[in-house]
Design an enzyme around this catalytic site. Structure first.
Site, PDB file in Angstrom:
ATOM      1  N   HIS A  62      40.439  44.131  42.819  1.00 41.31           N
ATOM      2  CA  HIS A  62      40.416  43.887  44.262  1.00 41.31           C
ATOM      3  C   HIS A  62      41.248  42.679  44.662  1.00 41.31           C
ATOM      4  O   HIS A  62      41.416  42.413  45.854  1.00 41.31           O
ATOM      5  CB  HIS A  62      38.970  43.769  44.779  1.00 41.31           C
ATOM      6  CG  HIS A  62      38.279  42.488  44.450  1.00 41.31           C
ATOM      7  ND1 HIS A  62      37.380  42.374  43.410  1.00 41.31           N
ATOM      8  CD2 HIS A  62      38.323  41.268  45.032  1.00 41.31           C
ATOM      9  CE1 HIS A  62      36.906  41.133  43.384  1.00 41.31           C
ATOM     10  NE2 HIS A  62      37.459  40.445  44.361  1.00 41.31           N
TER      11      HIS A  62
ATOM     12  N   ASP B 233      37.012  47.501  38.316  1.00 33.80           N
ATOM     13  CA  ASP B 233      37.631  46.406  39.062  1.00 33.80           C
ATOM     14  C   ASP B 233      38.435  45.514  38.125  1.00 33.80           C
ATOM     15  O   ASP B 233      38.015  44.417  37.754  1.00 33.80           O
ATOM     16  CB  ASP B 233      36.537  45.610  39.782  1.00 33.80           C
ATOM     17  CG  ASP B 233      37.094  44.595  40.763  1.00 33.80           C
ATOM     18  OD1 ASP B 233      38.277  44.722  41.146  1.00 33.80           O
ATOM     19  OD2 ASP B 233      36.335  43.675  41.146  1.00 33.80           O
TER      20      ASP B 233
ATOM     21  N   GLY C 196      36.803  33.205  45.853  1.00 35.13           N
ATOM     22  CA  GLY C 196      37.885  32.424  45.272  1.00 35.13           C
ATOM     23  C   GLY C 196      37.851  32.416  43.753  1.00 35.13           C
ATOM     24  O   GLY C 196      38.838  32.068  43.118  1.00 35.13           O
ATOM     25  N   ASP C 197      36.700  32.793  43.163  1.00 37.76           N
ATOM     26  CA  ASP C 197      36.587  32.898  41.704  1.00 37.76           C
ATOM     27  C   ASP C 197      36.960  34.291  41.201  1.00 37.76           C
ATOM     28  O   ASP C 197      37.110  34.488  39.987  1.00 37.76           O
ATOM     29  CB  ASP C 197      35.164  32.580  41.241  1.00 37.76           C
ATOM     30  CG  ASP C 197      34.814  31.118  41.421  1.00 37.76           C
ATOM     31  OD1 ASP C 197      35.679  30.266  41.158  1.00 37.76           O
ATOM     32  OD2 ASP C 197      33.680  30.827  41.835  1.00 37.76           O
TER      33      ASP C 197
END
Length: 253
Positions: free
Chosen positions: A70, A113, A206-207
């Site tokens: 993603h 993912d 953000g990780d």
């Protein structure tokens, strides 16, 4: 009531859960963690677009890195990775030649993912820049694992330039399935980690794409969760052991 989160830049829509990425405000830090050194985590990359951090990634060879599916939605020329520095803005930058997202990636379920990043040229390996081994077996429940990244201190939280680390245990698959049964399916391509009863420690926006590691072995890729560090909703990670044959088929690693 669950919130619908729309992330149009990367083409992600989620119902009640949050992919660990925040394109409009991509930086921040791990929830409940502490500052980390790049010497201890030399595999860590900052995955960047237009010189801004959007996701984490991990080195798996001098030619290849891995991130979350993603995290990618544009052509390779828009992206770079930064290596070798705990400050995401001060690492050595490498261009991306090719991006290969898993062909079964499902944006609605955030399943499969994972995406592979082929480096344009080669990453210069050294003391602060090293590849990870890839896990062949899913880690057992209770195993302590390390998560690193530049993600948010809390959902929508403040930012930091320095790499952060948090240590959490793997959560039993059936427990994670029950936790998320009204939110999203937990498939065999996913593993969960966190302090189930008390929360407080987790990856966050953000990780995404960053590593879940034990003994210098990559077992998971930061993927999604319901909020960040909430009790009874552990973080969900792409299961590297399950996806290992596909990684090897593409990269030879």
């Amino acid at each position: 009531m669950f919130r619908i989160l729309i992330l149009p830049l990367l083409g992600v829509a989620s119902f009640g859960f949050v992919p660990r990425i925040r394109p409009s405000m991509p930086d921040g830090r791990i929830v409940g963690g502490k500052e980390a050194t790049i010497e201890d985590h030399p595999y860590q990359l900052s995955f960047q677009i237009f010189n801004s951090h959007i996701c984490g990634a991990s080195i798996i060879s001098s030619k290849w890195a891995v991130t979350a599916g993603h995290c990618v939605n544009l052509s390779p020329q828009y992206y770079q990775v930064s290596a070798g520095n705990k400050d995401r803005s001060n690492g050595t930058l490498y261009d991306i030649r090719r991006i290969i997202r898993h062909p079964q990636y499902n944006v609605a379920a955030i399943d499969y993912d994972i995406a592979l990043l082929e480096i344009d040229g080669e990453i210069n390996l050294g003391r602060n820049v090293q590849p990870l081994k890839l896990g062949d077996k899913e880690p057992p429940a209770g195993r302590l694992v390390n998560i690193t990244g530049w993600g948010a201190l809390s959902q929508g939280g403040l930012s930091t330039r320095d790499l952060m680390k948090v240590t959490v245990p793997i959560v039993e698959h059936t427990i994670c399935e029950r936790a998320y049964k009204f939110v999203n399916n937990i498939t065999s391509r996913m593993i969960c980690a966190g302090y189930y009863d008390k929360g407080g420690k987790d990856a966050c926006q953000g990780d995404s794409g960053g590593p879940l590691v034990a003994n210098n072995t990559l077992y998971g890729i930061v993927s999604w969760g319901l909020g960040c560090a909430k009790p009874r909703y552990p973080g969900v990670y792409s299961n590297v052991a399950n996806l290992r044959p596909w990684i090897k088929e593409i990269t030879g690693v």
